[in-house]
Design a protein around this motif. Structure first.
Motif: not given
Length: 90
Positions: A36-53
């Motif tokens: 979530s921190l990575f998403q906030a810093l890069t402004q990528l809002q992809e749900p699978s980006l959190v789920f898969v890891p």
């Protein structure tokens, strides 16, 4: 069945549940927080980006401590069967 026996059994159940589930929940929480921190810093809002890891981290942890988890659950189950056997035996 005595209330002290029930209280002890329930206390053991909560202890085993926290012991077994705790590592998996903490790893999922940590990976989710980092992603979530990575998403906030890069402004990528992809749900699978959190789920898969998260899934990969929990599955990896399961491979690492799965035998210990099974051992804890089996020992608890055997102790409960022994307890019920002594209570229900004539």
């Amino acid at each position: 069945m005595d209330s002290a026996v029930v209280s002890t059994a329930l206390s053991q159940m909560v202890d085993v549940a926290m012991t077994v589930a705790g590592p998996y929940l903490l790893v999922g929480l940590a990976v989710g927080l980092v992603m979530s921190l990575f998403q906030a810093l890069t402004q990528l809002q992809e749900p699978s980006l959190v789920f898969v890891p998260k899934v990969l981290a929990v599955v990896t942890l399961m491979g690492l401590i799965g035998a210990w988890t099974s051992d804890v659950m089996v020992r608890y189950t055997v102790s409960m069967f022994d307890l019920f056997g002594t209570i229900l035996a004539p």
